[in-house]
Design a protein around this motif. Structure first.
Motif, PDB file in Angstrom:
ATOM      1  N   SER A  42      39.476  32.154  33.325  1.00 32.27           N
ATOM      2  CA  SER A  42      38.750  31.983  33.849  1.00 32.27           C
ATOM      3  C   SER A  42      38.518  31.256  35.052  1.00 32.27           C
ATOM      4  CB  SER A  42      37.546  31.092  32.675  1.00 32.27           C
ATOM      5  OG  SER A  42      37.209  31.338  32.040  1.00 32.27           O
ATOM      6  N   VAL A  43      39.493  29.853  35.249  1.00 29.88           N
ATOM      7  CA  VAL A  43      39.107  29.288  36.788  1.00 29.88           C
ATOM      8  C   VAL A  43      40.171  29.966  37.711  1.00 29.88           C
ATOM      9  CG1 VAL A  43      40.505  27.043  37.541  1.00 29.88           C
ATOM     10  CG2 VAL A  43      39.463  27.193  35.588  1.00 29.88           C
ATOM     11  N   ILE A  44      41.825  30.515  37.123  1.00 33.51           N
ATOM     12  CA  ILE A  44      42.305  32.183  37.942  1.00 33.51           C
ATOM     13  C   ILE A  44      41.255  32.813  38.825  1.00 33.51           C
ATOM     14  CG2 ILE A  44      43.689  33.606  38.348  1.00 33.51           C
ATOM     15  CD1 ILE A  44      45.710  32.393  36.846  1.00 33.51           C
ATOM     16  N   ALA A  45      40.577  33.564  37.485  1.00 33.45           N
ATOM     17  CA  ALA A  45      39.122  34.591  38.503  1.00 33.45           C
ATOM     18  C   ALA A  45      38.677  33.923  39.161  1.00 33.45           C
ATOM     19  CB  ALA A  45      38.965  35.151  37.231  1.00 33.45           C
ATOM     20  N   ASP A  46      37.725  33.027  38.927  1.00 31.64           N
ATOM     21  CA  ASP A  46      36.948  31.894  39.846  1.00 31.64           C
ATOM     22  C   ASP A  46      37.186  31.688  41.413  1.00 31.64           C
ATOM     23  OD1 ASP A  46      34.149  30.840  40.115  1.00 31.64           O
ATOM     24  OD2 ASP A  46      35.294  28.518  39.090  1.00 31.64           O
ATOM     25  N   LYS A  47      38.796  31.767  41.603  1.00 34.43           N
ATOM     26  CA  LYS A  47      39.966  30.293  42.539  1.00 34.43           C
ATOM     27  C   LYS A  47      40.155  31.967  43.265  1.00 34.43           C
ATOM     28  CE  LYS A  47      39.048  26.331  41.574  1.00 34.43           C
ATOM     29  NZ  LYS A  47      38.175  25.391  42.154  1.00 34.43           N
ATOM     30  N   CYS A  48      40.361  32.877  42.397  1.00 32.71           N
ATOM     31  CA  CYS A  48      40.912  34.411  43.012  1.00 32.71           C
ATOM     32  C   CYS A  48      40.223  35.227  43.047  1.00 32.71           C
ATOM     33  CB  CYS A  48      42.430  34.717  42.932  1.00 32.71           C
ATOM     34  SG  CYS A  48      43.323  33.430  42.331  1.00 32.71           S
ATOM     35  N   ARG A  49      38.743  35.706  43.997  1.00 35.50           N
ATOM     36  CA  ARG A  49      38.324  36.219  44.022  1.00 35.50           C
ATOM     37  C   ARG A  49      38.641  38.089  44.008  1.00 35.50           C
ATOM     38  NH1 ARG A  49      32.313  34.839  45.338  1.00 35.50           N
ATOM     39  NH2 ARG A  49      32.152  37.117  44.941  1.00 35.50           N
ATOM     40  N   ASP A  50      40.090  38.138  44.961  1.00 29.12           N
ATOM     41  CA  ASP A  50      40.326  39.113  45.119  1.00 29.12           C
ATOM     42  C   ASP A  50      40.890  39.823  44.309  1.00 29.12           C
ATOM     43  OD1 ASP A  50      42.004  37.843  45.867  1.00 29.12           O
ATOM     44  OD2 ASP A  50      42.828  38.177  47.994  1.00 29.12           O
ATOM     45  N   ILE A  51      41.517  39.303  43.010  1.00 34.11           N
ATOM     46  CA  ILE A  51      42.737  39.509  41.657  1.00 34.11           C
ATOM     47  C   ILE A  51      41.333  39.700  40.253  1.00 34.11           C
ATOM     48  CG2 ILE A  51      44.371  38.870  40.397  1.00 34.11           C
ATOM     49  CD1 ILE A  51      45.251  36.931  42.930  1.00 34.11           C
ATOM     50  N   SER A  52      41.929  41.068  40.017  1.00 30.21           N
ATOM     51  CA  SER A  52      41.615  41.162  39.376  1.00 30.21           C
ATOM     52  C   SER A  52      41.996  40.749  37.653  1.00 30.21           C
ATOM     53  CB  SER A  52      41.052  42.630  38.697  1.00 30.21           C
ATOM     54  OG  SER A  52      40.086  43.117  37.534  1.00 30.21           O
ATOM     55  N   VAL A  53      40.853  40.020  36.531  1.00 30.62           N
ATOM     56  CA  VAL A  53      41.593  38.837  35.735  1.00 30.62           C
ATOM     57  C   VAL A  53      41.612  39.690  34.571  1.00 30.62           C
ATOM     58  CG1 VAL A  53      42.285  37.035  34.493  1.00 30.62           C
ATOM     59  CG2 VAL A  53      41.410  36.653  37.644  1.00 30.62           C
ATOM     60  N   LYS A  83      29.666  28.208  32.824  1.00 35.38           N
ATOM     61  CA  LYS A  83      28.960  28.100  33.990  1.00 35.38           C
ATOM     62  C   LYS A  83      30.126  29.041  35.043  1.00 35.38           C
ATOM     63  CE  LYS A  83      26.464  24.357  35.517  1.00 35.38           C
ATOM     64  NZ  LYS A  83      26.673  23.040  34.324  1.00 35.38           N
ATOM     65  N   ILE A  84      31.840  29.023  34.897  1.00 32.26           N
ATOM     66  CA  ILE A  84      32.446  29.928  35.226  1.00 32.26           C
ATOM     67  C   ILE A  84      32.103  31.419  34.721  1.00 32.26           C
ATOM     68  CG2 ILE A  84      35.022  30.004  35.403  1.00 32.26           C
ATOM     69  CD1 ILE A  84      35.338  27.260  35.619  1.00 32.26           C
ATOM     70  N   ILE A  85      32.085  31.329  33.442  1.00 36.29           N
ATOM     71  CA  ILE A  85      32.010  32.999  32.374  1.00 36.29           C
ATOM     72  C   ILE A  85      30.587  33.753  33.546  1.00 36.29           C
ATOM     73  CG2 ILE A  85      31.816  33.878  31.095  1.00 36.29           C
ATOM     74  CD1 ILE A  85      34.763  32.825  30.805  1.00 36.29           C
ATOM     75  N   LYS A  86      29.419  32.685  33.532  1.00 31.16           N
ATOM     76  CA  LYS A  86      28.438  33.271  34.279  1.00 31.16           C
ATOM     77  C   LYS A  86      29.093  33.749  35.995  1.00 31.16           C
ATOM     78  CE  LYS A  86      23.759  32.687  34.477  1.00 31.16           C
ATOM     79  NZ  LYS A  86      23.050  31.745  34.761  1.00 31.16           N
ATOM     80  N   ARG A  87      29.897  32.762  36.321  1.00 28.66           N
ATOM     81  CA  ARG A  87      29.759  33.893  37.355  1.00 28.66           C
ATOM     82  C   ARG A  87      30.760  34.828  38.347  1.00 28.66           C
ATOM     83  NH1 ARG A  87      30.381  28.006  39.275  1.00 28.66           N
ATOM     84  NH2 ARG A  87      32.541  27.883  39.109  1.00 28.66           N
ATOM     85  N   CYS A  88      31.605  34.863  36.969  1.00 26.78           N
ATOM     86  CA  CYS A  88      32.856  35.798  37.116  1.00 26.78           C
ATOM     87  C   CYS A  88      33.184  36.883  36.107  1.00 26.78           C
ATOM     88  CB  CYS A  88      34.657  35.229  37.231  1.00 26.78           C
ATOM     89  SG  CYS A  88      33.988  33.405  37.917  1.00 26.78           S
ATOM     90  N   ARG A  89      32.228  36.611  35.562  1.00 30.55           N
ATOM     91  CA  ARG A  89      32.835  37.782  34.045  1.00 30.55           C
ATOM     92  C   ARG A  89      32.545  38.950  34.756  1.00 30.55           C
ATOM     93  NH1 ARG A  89      30.347  36.532  28.313  1.00 30.55           N
ATOM     94  NH2 ARG A  89      28.463  37.190  29.347  1.00 30.55           N
ATOM     95  N   GLY A  90      32.588  40.460  34.704  1.00 29.89           N
ATOM     96  CA  GLY A  90      32.281  41.532  35.437  1.00 29.89           C
ATOM     97  C   GLY A  90      32.894  41.971  36.652  1.00 29.89           C
TER      98      GLY A  90
END
Ligand code: NAD
Ligand code: UGA
Length: 480
Positions: A22-33, A63-70
């Protein structure tokens, strides 16, 4: 050649895989996790629209899941597809202590790691970096490499011919503070020998971790450093708990001793809180693993040294149960004891190896009637941990309830419901809400003479004593 990372796959959606990715996805928007797991129920919970349902409780995670999931974070059971498209695959599966066979009771069971390596070997396409995120015994990378290389040799040369690098990148997060630990780590450790692969993995962390905190070592040092870090941390807890027992016997106060030694910069002030003994899924397992490895390499005295840390911890847990019984006139049969806290530490719903398990089992064995509260642990989990799952109907305590089955327990989902008729309250987890209990109010509900046992040093002794209750606190020889 620079390896560009566009797709990450993490096998294992647990306490490490979930928050880390989750944190990697939050910090690296151009990578699909893509986080994958064979446990469909767990994946469904990660995908639940209601963030209260996430399978693990970790402050800040929702909060991170909400921002990044999907967006660029996905949870799925489609292991094959996500391995196929991945540039980097993190193996983040469980590595518990072996229950049977060679090394039973000490060595880590690597069957889940091996299964992952086989899946990766089967489905990976093109150059793939395989990262050990799980905590593993030294030389496990060799096993993973051997399995992966066996698949390589079977392929005929071609564009999608799999080609693997294996790196070690152990995780140092602690539960309850995982998001903070991941966002601002003391260090990120990467072990391996292929420069391009190391650079590719480092490039992910560089999105938010300063270069000087990204350490590179050889792969074996990285694997051993993880076990050593946990062994050193656990050793401090056994050390301070052993001194706590001496404090209780002599009139010294373990908090004062800890403060006095912690100001010595060479010792440092962290991990000197005496408590009911260390729990959690890793300290015991990782030290036992170190014991196994030491014996395996013929270093029997080294093994004995580390084994002592675990033995002291077990002794300390039983010591607490015994002193509760001793203070309650030598018997708890038929007496009501209210247990506050079942998770192995605050701010997590994890109960693995929680000291509460051993202490509650001891008290039930002595015939006590337990009421158990925890803000985040569900009753069904407590039933499993206490070995009572054969009776899935857990009694949930209501206001004015009078549960009184000797050697049995019931669950109280509200803190205030469990005090009525209790002979003792035992604080086993340092949840904030327990430090706010109004003792003069709850004292009126308890059967006198009544006791408060604080194994976490979070209760104000004066408030308890003014409420006409007897008080015992961990590592404190002066309070009665
Ligand atoms: P966990 O049990 O919470 O999660 C592991 C997940 O892996 C499970 O959901 C399981 O279903 C899945 N899994 C197992 N085999 C699989 C397979 N072949 N394919 C797909 N999924 C599979 O474990 P955890 O607490 O996240 O720990 C994982 C590793 O990280 C362990 O080695 C542990 O020692 C280490 N570690 C844990 C922590 C922690 O705080 N829990 C911290 C640092 C390191
Ligand atoms: C621990 C390590 O702190 C992490 O760095 C590591 O990544 C992780 O293990 C792992 O490999 O699994 P964790 O077990 O989540 O993290 O939690 P800790 O904060 O280390 O606490 C472990 C146990 O020690 C808890 O039961 C806690 O209550 C107890 N503890 C901790 C004390 O009794 N006193 C202390 O001063 C600190």
């Amino acid at each position: 050649m620079t390896i560009s990372v566009k797709n990450i796959c993490c096998i294992g959606a647990g306490y490490v895989g979930g928050p880390t990715m989750s944190v990697i996805a939050d910090k690296c928007r151009d990578i699909s996790v893509n986080v994958v797991d064979k446990n469909e129920d767990r994946i469904n919970l990660w995908n639940s629209p209601n963030l209260e349902d996430l399978p693990i409780y970790e402050p800040g995670l929702d909060k991170i899941i909400k921002r990044c999931r999907g967006r660029n974070l996905f949870f799925s059971t489609n292991i094959k597809k996500n391995i196929e498209i991945a540039d980097i695959i993190f193996i983040s599966v469980n590595t518990p202590t072996k229950k049977k066979g060679i090394g039973a009771g000490q060595a880590s069971d690597l069957k889940w790691v091996e299964a992952c390596a086989r899946e990766v070997a089967k489905y990976a396409k093109g150059r793939t970096i395989v990262v050990e995120k799980s905590t593993l015994p030294v030389k496990t990378a060799e096993v993973i490499k051997t399995i992966l290389e066996a698949s390589q040799s079977k392929e005929i040369s071609g564009e999608l011919n799999p080609f693997f690098d294996v790196l070690s990148n152990p995780e140092f997060l602690a539960e309850g503070s995982a998001i903070k630990d991941l966002e601002d780590p003391d260090r990120v450790l990467i072990g391996g020998d292929n420069e391009e692969a190391i650079l590719a993995l480092s490039s992910i962390y560089r999105n938010w971790v300063p270069d000087n905190k990204i350490l590179h070592t050889n792969i074996w040092s990285s694997e051993l450093a993880k076990l050593t870090a946990n062994a050193f941390l656990a050793q401090r807890i056994s050390s301070i708990n052993s001194i706590g027992a001496l404090c209780e016997a002599t009139g010294a106060d373990v908090r004062e001793v800890a403060r006095a030694i912690g100001t010595d910069k060479r010792i440092g002030s962290k991990f000197l809180d005496s408590g009911p003994g260390f729990g959690g899924s890793c300290f015991k397992k990782d030290i036992l693993n170190l014991v196994y490895l030491s014996n395996y390499f013929g270093l029997n005295d080294v093994a004995l040294f580390w084994e002592g840390v675990v033995k002291l911890n077990t002794w300390h847990q039983h010591r607490i149960s015994k002193l509760i019984v001793k203070n309650l006139f030598g018997t708890v049969t038929g007496k009501k004891i209210y247990i506050l806290g079942f998770s192995f530490k605050a701010n997590t719903n994890d109960t693995r190896e929680s000291s509460a398990i051993n202490i509650c089992k001891d008290l039930l064995e002595e015939g006590a009637i337990l009421t158990i509260n925890d803000p985040k642990v569900e009753s069904i989990q407590i039933a499993k941990d206490l070995g009572k799952i054969e009776n899935p109907k857990v009694h949930i305590m209501n206001e004015n309830d009078n549960f009184s089955l000797e050697g049995e327990w019931c669950y109280s989902d509200k803190i205030n419901n469990g005090f009525a008729g209790s002979d003792a309250v035992v604080v086993l987890t340092e949840w904030y809400e327990y430090s706010k209990i109004n003792w003069s109010e709850v004292s009126k509900l308890m059967r006198k003479p009544a006791w408060v046992f604080d194994a976490r040093s979070i209760i104000n002794p004066n408030e308890v004593k003014e409420a006409n209750l007897n008080f015992w606190r961990i590592g404190d020889g002066s309070i009665t």
